[in-house]
Design a protein around this motif. Structure first.
Motif, PDB file in Angstrom:
ATOM      1  N   HIS B 186      10.702  45.266  -6.843  1.00 52.25           N
ATOM      2  CA  HIS B 186      11.633  44.152  -6.684  1.00 52.25           C
ATOM      3  C   HIS B 186      11.569  43.507  -5.306  1.00 52.25           C
ATOM      4  CE1 HIS B 186      13.328  44.648 -10.563  1.00 52.25           C
ATOM      5  NE2 HIS B 186      13.590  45.936 -10.347  1.00 52.25           N
ATOM      6  N   LEU B 187      11.836  42.231  -5.300  1.00 56.63           N
ATOM      7  CA  LEU B 187      11.940  41.485  -4.049  1.00 56.63           C
ATOM      8  C   LEU B 187      13.153  41.992  -3.285  1.00 56.63           C
ATOM      9  CD1 LEU B 187      11.526  38.643  -6.367  1.00 56.63           C
ATOM     10  CD2 LEU B 187      10.328  38.382  -4.217  1.00 56.63           C
ATOM     11  N   ASP B 205       8.852  39.206  -0.349  1.00 58.23           N
ATOM     12  CA  ASP B 205       8.274  40.529  -0.165  1.00 58.23           C
ATOM     13  C   ASP B 205       8.682  41.117   1.186  1.00 58.23           C
ATOM     14  OD1 ASP B 205       6.969  40.500  -2.583  1.00 58.23           O
ATOM     15  OD2 ASP B 205       4.944  40.676  -1.763  1.00 58.23           O
ATOM     16  N   ARG B 242      10.176  33.763  -2.254  1.00 55.52           N
ATOM     17  CA  ARG B 242      10.497  33.094  -3.521  1.00 55.52           C
ATOM     18  C   ARG B 242      11.113  31.751  -3.210  1.00 55.52           C
ATOM     19  NH1 ARG B 242       8.711  33.214  -7.885  1.00 55.52           N
ATOM     20  NH2 ARG B 242      10.572  32.506  -8.950  1.00 55.52           N
TER      21      ARG B 242
ATOM     22  N   LYS C  36      17.719  43.624 -21.808  1.00 51.52           N
ATOM     23  CA  LYS C  36      17.466  44.707 -20.852  1.00 51.52           C
ATOM     24  C   LYS C  36      18.793  45.356 -20.466  1.00 51.52           C
ATOM     25  CE  LYS C  36      14.132  44.304 -17.605  1.00 51.52           C
ATOM     26  NZ  LYS C  36      13.354  43.609 -16.536  1.00 51.52           N
ATOM     27  N   ASP C  95      14.601  35.903 -17.100  1.00 51.60           N
ATOM     28  CA  ASP C  95      13.165  35.776 -17.342  1.00 51.60           C
ATOM     29  C   ASP C  95      12.535  37.136 -17.619  1.00 51.60           C
ATOM     30  OD1 ASP C  95      13.178  33.026 -16.924  1.00 51.60           O
ATOM     31  OD2 ASP C  95      12.766  33.205 -14.789  1.00 51.60           O
ATOM     32  N   PHE C 123      13.213  30.207 -15.614  1.00 54.29           N
ATOM     33  CA  PHE C 123      12.051  29.399 -15.937  1.00 54.29           C
ATOM     34  C   PHE C 123      11.652  29.494 -17.396  1.00 54.29           C
ATOM     35  CE2 PHE C 123       8.839  26.848 -14.112  1.00 54.29           C
ATOM     36  CZ  PHE C 123       9.447  26.477 -12.939  1.00 54.29           C
ATOM     37  N   ASN C 175       2.927  36.894 -17.174  1.00 58.52           N
ATOM     38  CA  ASN C 175       2.921  36.295 -15.838  1.00 58.52           C
ATOM     39  C   ASN C 175       1.627  36.602 -15.103  1.00 58.52           C
ATOM     40  OD1 ASN C 175       5.356  34.922 -15.628  1.00 58.52           O
ATOM     41  ND2 ASN C 175       6.448  36.577 -14.606  1.00 58.52           N
ATOM     42  N   GLY C 214       2.734  32.305 -15.215  1.00 55.44           N
ATOM     43  CA  GLY C 214       3.002  33.090 -14.018  1.00 55.44           C
ATOM     44  C   GLY C 214       2.779  32.325 -12.728  1.00 55.44           C
ATOM     45  N   ALA C 217       5.698  32.203 -10.674  1.00 59.11           N
ATOM     46  CA  ALA C 217       6.290  33.492 -10.314  1.00 59.11           C
ATOM     47  C   ALA C 217       5.638  34.005  -9.012  1.00 59.11           C
ATOM     48  CB  ALA C 217       6.140  34.462 -11.484  1.00 59.11           C
ATOM     49  N   SER C 221       4.782  32.367  -4.772  1.00 59.56           N
ATOM     50  CA  SER C 221       5.251  32.937  -3.498  1.00 59.56           C
ATOM     51  C   SER C 221       4.081  33.220  -2.572  1.00 59.56           C
ATOM     52  CB  SER C 221       6.013  34.233  -3.757  1.00 59.56           C
ATOM     53  OG  SER C 221       7.067  34.035  -4.664  1.00 59.56           O
ATOM     54  N   ASP C 274       3.338  42.042 -14.861  1.00 59.75           N
ATOM     55  CA  ASP C 274       4.630  41.378 -15.062  1.00 59.75           C
ATOM     56  C   ASP C 274       5.750  42.121 -14.339  1.00 59.75           C
ATOM     57  OD1 ASP C 274       3.387  39.461 -16.547  1.00 59.75           O
ATOM     58  OD2 ASP C 274       4.097  40.177 -18.484  1.00 59.75           O
TER      59      ASP C 274
HETATM   60  N1  LIG Z   1       7.289  38.011  -3.795  1.00 56.23           N
HETATM   61  C1  LIG Z   1       7.441  37.638  -5.049  1.00 56.23           C
HETATM   62  O1  LIG Z   1       7.599  36.455  -5.342  1.00 56.23           O
HETATM   63  C2  LIG Z   1       7.410  38.647  -6.157  1.00 56.23           C
HETATM   64  C3  LIG Z   1       7.547  38.199  -7.452  1.00 56.23           C
HETATM   65  N2  LIG Z   1       7.541  39.066  -8.518  1.00 56.23           N
HETATM   66  C4  LIG Z   1       7.625  38.477  -9.865  1.00 56.23           C
HETATM   67  O2  LIG Z   1       8.638  39.048 -10.630  1.00 56.23           O
HETATM   68  C5  LIG Z   1       8.199  39.119 -11.970  1.00 56.23           C
HETATM   69  C6  LIG Z   1       9.024  40.111 -12.704  1.00 56.23           C
HETATM   70  O3  LIG Z   1      10.231  39.493 -12.940  1.00 56.23           O
HETATM   71  P1  LIG Z   1      11.556  40.352 -13.196  1.00 56.23           P
HETATM   72  O4  LIG Z   1      11.246  41.530 -14.020  1.00 56.23           O
HETATM   73  O5  LIG Z   1      12.592  39.389 -13.647  1.00 56.23           O
HETATM   74  O6  LIG Z   1      11.837  40.847 -11.768  1.00 56.23           O
HETATM   75  P2  LIG Z   1      12.955  40.400 -10.755  1.00 56.23           P
HETATM   76  O7  LIG Z   1      14.276  40.637 -11.404  1.00 56.23           O
HETATM   77  O8  LIG Z   1      12.622  41.081  -9.476  1.00 56.23           O
HETATM   78  O9  LIG Z   1      12.820  38.808 -10.669  1.00 56.23           O
HETATM   79  C7  LIG Z   1      11.823  38.102 -10.074  1.00 56.23           C
HETATM   80  C8  LIG Z   1      12.205  36.615 -10.054  1.00 56.23           C
HETATM   81  O10 LIG Z   1      11.123  35.884 -10.614  1.00 56.23           O
HETATM   82  C9  LIG Z   1      11.596  34.972 -11.614  1.00 56.23           C
HETATM   83  N3  LIG Z   1      10.538  34.768 -12.595  1.00 56.23           N
HETATM   84  C10 LIG Z   1       9.992  35.654 -13.449  1.00 56.23           C
HETATM   85  N4  LIG Z   1       9.012  35.056 -14.169  1.00 56.23           N
HETATM   86  C11 LIG Z   1       8.942  33.762 -13.733  1.00 56.23           C
HETATM   87  C12 LIG Z   1       8.124  32.674 -14.075  1.00 56.23           C
HETATM   88  N5  LIG Z   1       7.141  32.778 -14.979  1.00 56.23           N
HETATM   89  N6  LIG Z   1       8.312  31.495 -13.446  1.00 56.23           N
HETATM   90  C13 LIG Z   1       9.278  31.369 -12.522  1.00 56.23           C
HETATM   91  N7  LIG Z   1      10.085  32.378 -12.142  1.00 56.23           N
HETATM   92  C14 LIG Z   1       9.910  33.574 -12.742  1.00 56.23           C
HETATM   93  C15 LIG Z   1      12.816  35.617 -12.152  1.00 56.23           C
HETATM   94  O11 LIG Z   1      13.678  34.679 -12.725  1.00 56.23           O
HETATM   95  C16 LIG Z   1      13.414  36.230 -10.904  1.00 56.23           C
HETATM   96  O12 LIG Z   1      14.130  35.275 -10.163  1.00 56.23           O
HETATM   97  C17 LIG Z   1       6.760  39.484 -11.854  1.00 56.23           C
HETATM   98  O13 LIG Z   1       6.023  39.120 -12.999  1.00 56.23           O
HETATM   99  C18 LIG Z   1       6.352  38.704 -10.626  1.00 56.23           C
HETATM  100  O14 LIG Z   1       5.825  37.451 -11.003  1.00 56.23           O
HETATM  101  C19 LIG Z   1       7.400  40.400  -8.332  1.00 56.23           C
HETATM  102  C20 LIG Z   1       7.255  40.905  -7.027  1.00 56.23           C
HETATM  103  C21 LIG Z   1       7.231  40.077  -5.852  1.00 56.23           C
END
Ligand SMILES: NC(=O)C1=CN([C@@H]2O[C@H](COP(=O)(O)OP(=O)(O)OC[C@H]3O[C@@H](n4cnc5c(N)ncnc54)[C@H](O)[C@@H]3O)[C@@H](O)[C@H]2O)C=CC1
Ligand SMILES: NC(=O)C1=CN([C@@H]2O[C@H](COP(=O)(O)OP(=O)(O)OC[C@H]3O[C@@H](n4cnc5c(N)ncnc54)[C@H](O)[C@@H]3O)[C@@H](O)[C@H]2O)C=CC1
Ligand SMILES: NC(=O)C1=CN([C@@H]2O[C@H](COP(=O)(O)OP(=O)(O)OC[C@H]3O[C@@H](n4cnc5c(N)ncnc54)[C@H](O)[C@@H]3O)[C@@H](O)[C@H]2O)C=CC1
Ligand SMILES: NC(=O)C1=CN([C@@H]2O[C@H](COP(=O)(O)OP(=O)(O)OC[C@H]3O[C@@H](n4cnc5c(N)ncnc54)[C@H](O)[C@@H]3O)[C@@H](O)[C@H]2O)C=CC1
Lengths: 348, 348, 348, 348
Positions: B186-187, B205, B242, C36, C95, C123, C175, C214, C217, C221, C274
């Motif tokens: 998680h972020l 991150d 993010r 979830k 999401d 999203f 993603n 993705g 996502a 970032s 994901d």
């Molecule tokens: N530094 C970063 O930006 C990081 C991003 N993530 C993303 O988090 C995703 C997992 O999501 P959760 O299980 O909800 O974890 P999470 O609850 O930690 O949420 C991550 C955030 O990403 C958003 N998100 C997820 N899929 C998206 C998409 N296709 N387009 C725009 N926003 C999106 C969610 O709404 C949430 O705000 C991973 O697939 C990855 O893409 C994971 C780790 C670091």
């Protein structure tokens, strides 16, 4: 304890650039009003301002640049070595009005600048025009604090290393000097030197040398970092470089940066200084940029804040606290997800 | 005119951070050798070095950290308030070896550091190990010049604002302090404050607070600008935020930056200081970062350059001239099209 | 003219990935509810939903994953080759809930997914939970249109090129697959291959291979471009690379990308799919990523929009029109100056 | 089995854009030579080429654009609806020569293009001029394979939505259409629409709509991603936007993008198509960009590679394998640290 002090306008006494200090008021004897537009709100604001000064500070002389549409009952002011002494500059308009005010002071120290917006926020605009009475009072009482905003001094040399134009006077910029191919379809080639040492050959749309103040202007759009205006530094930012590995560079204010159009450059480069087009540099011609000796003392918003307000939230009184506000409000810095939390799904 | 001067190691006498000045040699009485690896080339280099010192500077004491694989005939040195006085640090290895040397001097001023590469270039490595005799001579003759590389001092506070660990001593970093979610999926949410004022809430991150020296290390990879090491500044660079609108920020060295893990952060943040994992910060815990009082005086390459060489191409002798070389050679700064001109089509 | 058509759930009949087409409803016989969290709003929403289905579509069977907190009166569903046939997936949450739903369908085609937010925009969340009745009706009437969101299929190989784990089944991600050093202090070295050809050796925190979905996502970032979800493509985005010249790359969906941990990599790489941590890859181990044969048919917001609304402003009915809204509202795409015009100076 | 096939030049028979297929040679009856410069090496190359064709393919007619410096013994060719039929285009020069060749084919399908560099590598230059005999032979034997490089078709509309200039013919670009403020000191305001839906209002130096081919040209300099040329997509990249949150966008080739100068834009926008300045658009005027029906079939380097060579390292024969080479060699993609390992300290 004497509360009144004299407004410093003599460069020899100036504090190190960018220090934050109180203005020493007392004998504000000459005020210069600067405006670019003559829209109704601006005209009205100038009228109220003049009336207020006449009533409350009857001995103060008010000046204005020599223009056709100069307000009534103000004296004409002409820039230069023999210019009438100005103790305070008032600007009315947007960020560009302050840039213009800066351009009027090419020689010697710059008097403190009090900048009023006509209502819309700007990066360089601490005060709302409706607050002018309060702001003036603060200055006359010697309570105003200033942020010394660094300027850059630019020298243009021709192919043979001889000074170009401007009667030997340097140009002074508050935001940046930008070289750009303009309407030429071809990229230009510019050799960048730091303290005389060759740094790189840039093939690009152009290059920007910016102050910290200018880091939120053109340099930001070109991908540059945001630099706090109380830091003394030069920022070199490329504009659309033909290279994957060009990055913005930040140099100490003691550095001098020279940009010379390459002999084999396919395009010449137009020069803009604070958004004003000035020269066109051809192959072999160059500009050298250094920190200017004459920063702009910009009067802070905190100058008129109530003590309680100013000290709240851990900010030292007199501290440049406007910047964080501007970064967040004007640039919407890092805006995304704070706001997102508030976004709720509207039903179809 | 006395040519020999004493190496300054007393912080009270230190020049303002980042000034460039000659080392005052004379009585170099204690040398600390720092190495991380004990590979064959390193062992051989240390042997030659020790032999050279015994022969040429017989009164000098040579120290080494307390480790199993300590070289023969050197004294053990233990960091801390009561540590034996060191007048010169010698590092043998990569950039990481200097970072390690820095970490040994948490309290008080740092002696000048003379850094040798084992052959491969590094950003913080002005000298080739084969040149050690020449470099040492230069130091003992008081001819060496140093670049004071800023460090950051880091204080960790728990939820209730009480100091965490480290016996109240601050941590000192030369590159950066980095907060990162590590292996959490998680972020994390981090509130950033500047001089006590809330700047932004980062969902990312992680965040990096870097020195100018560190601007070419992790901060660069995360998208930060390149800042000249003779500037005093703090760079705040986000890691994978993010948000579309997060940009690197550059602050004056007088700023203090606090990073506090948000109460509602889904992940804690691992802390790395110069690449060494130290703490894990949970919600409500924070680190405050300021310019350290104790920069690292790094001995320059120009210290052993021939006068002709050093003065060539307009570089003032003793000036930090290695940086432009490193930017170009190590980072391949803006490399693309200069090289392209040389690329010719090989026939099939 | 028969208005009812059958919901396609058989992959052999599937349209080319990413085409936008109407769902063929008719005989929706099995619905899978995916959530979830079991927060009060979610529990209440599921209750209302079940009651609505029982009353209006009495012959439909409702399933749920096997969990302790499974809702009453629903049948347990277990993923796999022999799983009960599902004709519609309902997700309730953020999401992440859709990502989780995707992860349940590793083998064969995926049924259409109808995603409800609990109120906060996301999203991948076209519908507000309060609109479920209207949305269901639209599906049962065969009026729903879907966007086929591409997925990636991931195969893991050990040093010797043998399949790792997962019983030979590929992993499917919606993603991205992300490799990251995690809590290792050291950078890792990853060799990237495209269609078997060596592309580059990345020294970095990690690499992301993302779908267009993705691209908003983690890839965003890390600095990646925003790719429209109706395009078929693979995006390769580096995470904090030790290089000035690494850029995101976009490949056609026909490409296969292999990421192999370098033999001399100092760190292994944790794999997240994901956002779910799965493997740790050591030196020599690799993952190969390709477009999956089984995209996710996501039911569009326009499925329940009034004709007038859907056709307004030039958008073809059934067209993925949510994306522009999301780019602007959720990411605050290019937000700065539109809003600035509205910001007025508040008087002190 | 007949080995010779006919070169396809009829658009109705064309394969889907970007597919890679063999050229069907046989009756190459008309060749068009395109060059921009008439330098000595180019003149000599054309001479050798003509002599070779006369000798080996005596029935082939050779054409050239109508220019003063047209080579001897070639026929004049004039573009347009009634142009003589061309079965093969030969370009001699840099990338710009191919862009120029593309601009000659505004109507209908484009014949295969065989591009020769004069020695220096270019992105669009698979062949060294010295290899022309081998390359020609490959084409005449029907062995050549082509990459269909997508083009964009641009329509200009005035304030009232009426077609501007060009006699109703669309413009065709291979790299990009770029709108730029040119030498105006002011930013322009451009409204961007996707498929008729308002996407954003851009305040910037300009906007680029690029093909995948053009993604390594101007778009790259402006910060865009690198898109593989076998993908069908449109890339929208801002040039120096006054916004922190503008990112490059990638759309499917089925999208149409309209850029309209805002009514209140302070500057008009100069239009460049593949680097050729064409229009100036004022407030209310617009350009609409779509995938062209007529891509450019570019003959691949692998067409003349030895089978062994082509099949080595896992690359399918006829596969666009030049791209990875170009990314690495020309752009020095991710160059930094691979090279660093080789950099050794030279002794002083
Ligand atoms: N530094 C970063 O930006 C990081 C991003 N993530 C993303 O988090 C995703 C997992 O999501 P959760 O299980 O909800 O974890 P999470 O609850 O930690 O949420 C991550 C955030 O990403 C958003 N998100 C997820 N899929 C998206 C998409 N296709 N387009 C725009 N926003 C999106 C969610 O709404 C949430 O705000 C991973 O697939 C990855 O893409 C994971 C780790 C670091
Ligand atoms: N693509 C871009 O971002 C370009 C930016 N500019 C900037 O415009 C400046 C000239 O400004 P004006 O005469 O008002 O022209 P202008 O009326 O065209 O306005 C430019 C915009 O920049 C803002 N601005 C000016 N200085 C700023 C600063 N220090 N920090 C943040 N925002 C600032 C103004 O408020 C205005 O929104 C130049 O110095 C240059 O920095 C000029 C050309 C292109
Ligand atoms: N993604 C990234 O770029 C990451 C970078 N790091 C950096 O690694 C540093 C620790 O270095 P080591 O102990 O040697 O670990 P290491 O052996 O993993 O090396 C990291 C790399 O950074 C280089 N480096 C170190 N300091 C530098 C500087 N000031 N300027 C330019 N390059 C520099 C080193 O030469 C080496 O190539 C940390 O302070 C951090 O800055 C750490 C983690 C991730
Ligand atoms: N700041 C910049 O990067 C600018 C780039 N250009 C580009 O120049 C192109 C016109 O090229 P020329 O007539 O040769 O002008 P030019 O002679 O000014 O060359 C521009 C450079 O771009 C390279 N180039 C052209 N197309 C390319 C592609 N598809 N991929 C990679 N590199 C490519 C050329 O080899 C040359 O190095 C325009 O289509 C535009 O993309 C034009 C203006 C500014």
């Amino acid at each position: 304890m004497p509360r009144r002090r004299t407004l410093i306008t003599d460069s020899s006494q100036q504090p190190p650039p960018h220090a934050l200090r109180s203005t020493n008021a007392a004998t504000v004897k000459g005020i210069l009003i600067v405006n670019k537009l003559r829209t109704k709100p601006v005209i009205d604001a100038i009228d109220s301002f003049l009336q207020h000064v006449r009533t409350n500070y009857p001995n103060v002389r008010v000046f204005h640049e020599d223009r056709k549409d100069i307000p009534q009952n103000v004296e004409v002011w002409r820039p230069g070595e023999d210019a009438e002494k100005i103790d305070l500059v008032i600007t009315l308009g947007g960020d560009g009005t302050i840039l213009h005010a800066s351009s009027l002071f090419k020689v010697g120290a710059v008097p403190p600048v009090l900048s009023f917006s006509m209502g819309t926020l700007g990066f360089l605009l601490p005060f709302h025009v409706d607050d002018f009475a309060k702001a003036l009072e603060s200055v006359f009482q010697g309570k105003a604090t200033v942020l010394y905003r660094m300027r850059l001094s630019c020298t243009f040399l021709d192919k043979d290393g001889k000074l170009m134009g401007n009667d030997g006077e340097d140009w002074q910029v508050m935001n940046e000097v930008a070289l750009h191919r303009g309407s030429s379809p071809h990229l230009n080639t510019i050799d960048a030197y730091v303290d005389g040492q060759h740094l790189t050959e840039a093939v690009s749309d152009g290059l920007i040398v910016s102050t910290p103040t200018g880091s939120t202007a053109y340099s930001l759009s070109a991908g540059g970092p945001i630099v706090h205006p109380s830091l003394s530094a030069l920022v070199l930012t490329p504009i659309c470089p033909r290279s994957l590995s060009f990055r913005p560079l930040v140099f100490p204010a003691s550095s001098s940066i020279t940009l010379r159009i390459g002999e084999r450059s396919r395009a010449s480069a137009g020069v803009s200084m604070d958004g004003q087009v000035s020269h066109v540099l051809g192959p072999g011609e160059s500009v050298t940029v250094r920190a200017s000796l004459h920063p702009i003392p910009c009067i802070n918003r905190s100058s008129i804040a109530e003590p309680a307000e100013a000290q709240g939230e851990g900010v030292v009184p007199g501290k440049e606290d406007d910047w964080v506000r501007d970064i967040n409000n004007l640039l919407q810095y890092n805006a995304t997800f704070r706001s997102k939390a508030l976004l709720r799904h509207s039903r179809t």
